[in-house]
Design a protein around this motif. Structure first.
Motif, short mmCIF file in Angstrom:
data_model
loop_
_atom_site.label_atom_id
_atom_site.label_comp_id
_atom_site.label_asym_id
_atom_site.label_seq_id
_atom_site.Cartn_x
_atom_site.Cartn_y
_atom_site.Cartn_z
N HIS A 226 0.88 -1.18 -0.09
CA HIS A 226 0.06 0.07 -0.25
C HIS A 226 0.82 1.08 0.01
O HIS A 226 0.78 2.25 -0.71
CB HIS A 226 -0.69 0.06 1.04
N ARG B 237 0.93 4.09 -2.13
CA ARG B 237 0.65 5.80 -2.58
C ARG B 237 2.20 6.49 -3.55
O ARG B 237 1.97 7.69 -2.76
CB ARG B 237 1.22 5.48 -0.79
N ASP C 39 2.72 9.68 -6.30
CA ASP C 39 2.75 10.73 -5.84
C ASP C 39 3.55 10.99 -7.45
O ASP C 39 3.74 12.08 -7.23
CB ASP C 39 3.41 10.50 -4.58
N MET D 148 -6.15 9.27 -4.82
CA MET D 148 -5.37 8.89 -3.40
C MET D 148 -5.64 8.76 -2.51
O MET D 148 -5.52 8.17 -0.79
CB MET D 148 -4.02 9.77 -3.29
N ARG D 149 -6.31 9.45 -2.16
CA ARG D 149 -8.04 9.85 -0.99
C ARG D 149 -8.11 8.81 -0.32
O ARG D 149 -8.65 8.48 0.13
CB ARG D 149 -8.14 11.38 -1.28
N GLU E 89 -7.97 5.84 -1.15
CA GLU E 89 -6.76 5.07 -0.53
C GLU E 89 -6.59 5.21 1.14
O GLU E 89 -6.60 4.06 1.23
CB GLU E 89 -5.44 4.19 -1.40
N VAL E 90 -6.10 6.43 1.34
CA VAL E 90 -5.49 6.63 2.06
C VAL E 90 -6.38 6.28 3.72
O VAL E 90 -6.97 5.78 4.45
CB VAL E 90 -4.93 7.92 2.57
#
Length: 253
Positions: A102, A106, A110, A146-147, A149-150
């Motif tokens: 994970h 990320r 990025d 991204m949001r 997933e995080v």
């Protein structure tokens, strides 16, 4: 269920003097961890459990010692009051090694965002502001992925370049119908901006592979929404390449 081991305790409590150690009720504590705390005369307290009469009476005598409540716990087992340099947060206070799938995903996301901004800068220098705008749409979708997933939350319906998921797929698969041209065979002769767009497209493919590794389960993948979004994102950038090569962005200037 997390596991509190003697090894993680030794790493966390090295050179520290404490009187009490707190853990959550769903944590499995190994016998060696219990023995280690006992040998160091550290009281093990399970959160949400009422202290015994002895514990209440004995606590005031230990005011000279520090009481530690672990701040983080490792997914593979162990608690930490400070985050080790070789670990990072997966979700909330859950720690994993920095090469966790994970975290690798990320990192790829990025890098993809960095590349998109680089191409935006190149496009702006060539005064191709229509391309800059479309790239901003791509960047926003990357940030939304991204949001999602995080924060471990569902990803909203895909909408980029004013196109929905089905439109993106249809246009990218039928360039002759929508752009009056054949499928692209990438070449340096496409020109700088088309080559840069192709580098974004290929990087998205790398992100998609990282996502498969991160979300793979015995039954398939756990985040089909993110996998699908990345697939459509590469279709989106391919459409932008077609737009670039057929003069769409020149007309937008």
């Amino acid at each position: 269920m997390s596991v509190l081991t003697e090894t993680s305790l030794r790493a966390e409590l090295r050179n520290k003097k404490i009187s009490q150690y707190f853990v959550d009720p769903d944590v499995k504590i190994t016998p060696s961890a219990r023995q280690y705390l006992k040998e160091r005369e550290i009281q093990l307290i399970i959160r949400d459990e009422k202290p015994s009469k002895y514990e209440e009476e004995s606590a005031p005598r230990q005011k000279d010692k520090e009481v530690i409540t672990p701040k983080y716990y490792a997914v593979m087992g162990g608690y930490f009051s400070d985050k080790p340099e070789y670990m990072t947060q997966l979700y909330g206070n859950k720690l994993v090694f920095k090469d966790h799938p994970h975290i690798a995903l990320r990192g790829k996301l990025d890098s993809l965002q960095s590349k998109i901004m680089e191409v935006q800068l190149s496009a702006s220098k060539q005064k191709s502001m229509g391309l800059v705008k479309d790239l901003e749409d791509v960047l926003i979708l990357c940030r939304n992925i991204m949001r999602a997933e995080v924060l471990d939350e569902p990803l909203a319906d895909i909408q980029v370049l004013d196109l929905g998921e089905k439109e993106l797929r249809e246009m990218s698969h039928n360039p002759q119908k929508y752009f009056n041209t054949k499928h692209i065979l990438p070449s340096w002769e496409m020109g700088e901006l088309a080559v840069l767009l192709n580098s974004i497209r290929s990087l998205i493919r790398e992100v998609e592979i990282a996502a498969i590794k991160a979300f793979k389960t015995e039954d398939g993948v756990s985040r089909v929404d993110i996998i699908k979004a990345l697939n459509r994102l590469s279709s989106c950038v391919y459409i932008m390449m077609l737009r670039q090569l057929t003069g769409y962005y020149k007309e937008e200037r």
